[in-house]
Write a protein that holds these residues in place. Structure first.
Motif, PDB file in Angstrom:
ATOM      1  N   VAL A  18       0.756  -0.956   0.074  1.00 48.10           N
ATOM      2  CA  VAL A  18       0.085  -0.110  -0.023  1.00 48.10           C
ATOM      3  C   VAL A  18       1.057   1.173   0.078  1.00 48.10           C
ATOM      4  N   THR A  19       0.290   2.402  -0.016  1.00 46.58           N
ATOM      5  CA  THR A  19       1.012   3.591  -0.067  1.00 46.58           C
ATOM      6  C   THR A  19       0.943   4.141   1.410  1.00 46.58           C
ATOM      7  N   HIS A  20       1.818   4.495   2.224  1.00 46.38           N
ATOM      8  CA  HIS A  20       1.733   4.859   3.489  1.00 46.38           C
ATOM      9  C   HIS A  20       0.855   6.227   3.851  1.00 46.38           C
ATOM     10  N   PRO A  21      -0.252   6.109   4.350  1.00 49.45           N
ATOM     11  CA  PRO A  21      -1.017   7.434   4.363  1.00 49.45           C
ATOM     12  C   PRO A  21      -0.486   8.644   4.865  1.00 49.45           C
ATOM     13  N   TYR A  70       4.638   0.638   1.567  1.00 48.70           N
ATOM     14  CA  TYR A  70       4.562  -0.158   2.785  1.00 48.70           C
ATOM     15  C   TYR A  70       4.103  -1.283   2.640  1.00 48.70           C
ATOM     16  N   HIS A 106      -1.675  -0.577   7.287  1.00 49.63           N
ATOM     17  CA  HIS A 106      -2.397  -0.810   6.205  1.00 49.63           C
ATOM     18  C   HIS A 106      -3.753  -0.822   5.776  1.00 49.63           C
ATOM     19  N   LYS A 125      -5.519   1.942   7.110  1.00 53.00           N
ATOM     20  CA  LYS A 125      -5.619   3.158   7.107  1.00 53.00           C
ATOM     21  C   LYS A 125      -5.075   3.739   5.764  1.00 53.00           C
ATOM     22  N   ALA A 126      -4.226   2.837   5.230  1.00 59.69           N
ATOM     23  CA  ALA A 126      -3.589   3.171   4.127  1.00 59.69           C
ATOM     24  C   ALA A 126      -4.419   2.970   2.770  1.00 59.69           C
ATOM     25  N   LYS A 181      -7.251   5.502   2.728  1.00 59.66           N
ATOM     26  CA  LYS A 181      -6.878   6.943   2.049  1.00 59.66           C
ATOM     27  C   LYS A 181      -6.631   6.802   0.251  1.00 59.66           C
ATOM     28  N   ASN A 182      -6.031   5.551   0.267  1.00 59.81           N
ATOM     29  CA  ASN A 182      -5.727   5.343  -1.260  1.00 59.81           C
ATOM     30  C   ASN A 182      -6.012   3.787  -1.666  1.00 59.81           C
ATOM     31  N   CYS A 188      -3.469  -0.760  -4.605  1.00 58.02           N
ATOM     32  CA  CYS A 188      -2.517  -1.654  -3.974  1.00 58.02           C
ATOM     33  C   CYS A 188      -1.987  -2.479  -4.645  1.00 58.02           C
TER      34      CYS A 188
END
Length: 154
Positions: free
Chosen positions: A30-33, A39, A62, A64-65, A68-69, A72
């Motif tokens: 994922v992308t760290h939020p 991440y 993950h 939370k990530a 937000k986005n 993945c």
């Protein structure tokens, strides 16, 4: 230079489908939020009706990530007990995550991962479906394939 990606054929589709059917966990990228950095976390995961399902806690980074986005990726497939780990099949799936009704999948999830009965109903757990847009299959040396979502359907 020769393209290292082979044309997708029925044997590649069968290998990909076998990996998916046997998936019970994966590395979820994922992308760290907060920082936007990559991440990766290991999560329980299974393939169901054309999507990867993952049960995750809202307490985890993950989750939370994903909130937000939703973009993945998941890496499935584990090395066998013997030999070079790079000779064993694995597949990276590019996905978009969306939360689904966890109660609708409870029987499916617990049939595949029975120990989850201990925490499945905890209020902080959410179930996400990861819709696959593309997959990159590595079946071992010289066995690389790019697959679309349609190639993964049984």
């Amino acid at each position: 230079m020769t393209d290292p990606i082979n044309p997708t054929d029925d044997s590649a589709r069968a290998l990909a489908q076998n990996l998916l059917q046997n998936t019970r966990f994966a590395a979820l990228a994922v992308t760290h939020p907060d920082s936007g950095a990559p991440y990766v976390a290991r999560t329980a995961m299974l393939w169901h009706e054309g999507a990867l399902l993952t049960l995750v806690s809202t307490l985890s980074l993950h989750t939370k990530a994903l909130a937000k986005n939703p973009a993945c990726a998941a890496l499935i497939g584990e090395p066998g007990a013997k030999g070079d780990p790079l000779t064993h099949s694995r597949m990276t799936l590019m996905c978009t995550a969306h939360e689904v009704d966890k109660s609708a999948f409870k029987a499916t999830w617990l049939a595949a991962i029975p120990k989850a009965k201990l925490y499945y109903d905890f209020s902080d757990f959410r179930l996400y479906a990861l819709a696959v847009s593309e997959a990159h299959l590595n079946g071992g040396f010289g066995k690389a394939f790019t697959l679309g979502a349609g190639d993964l359907r049984v």
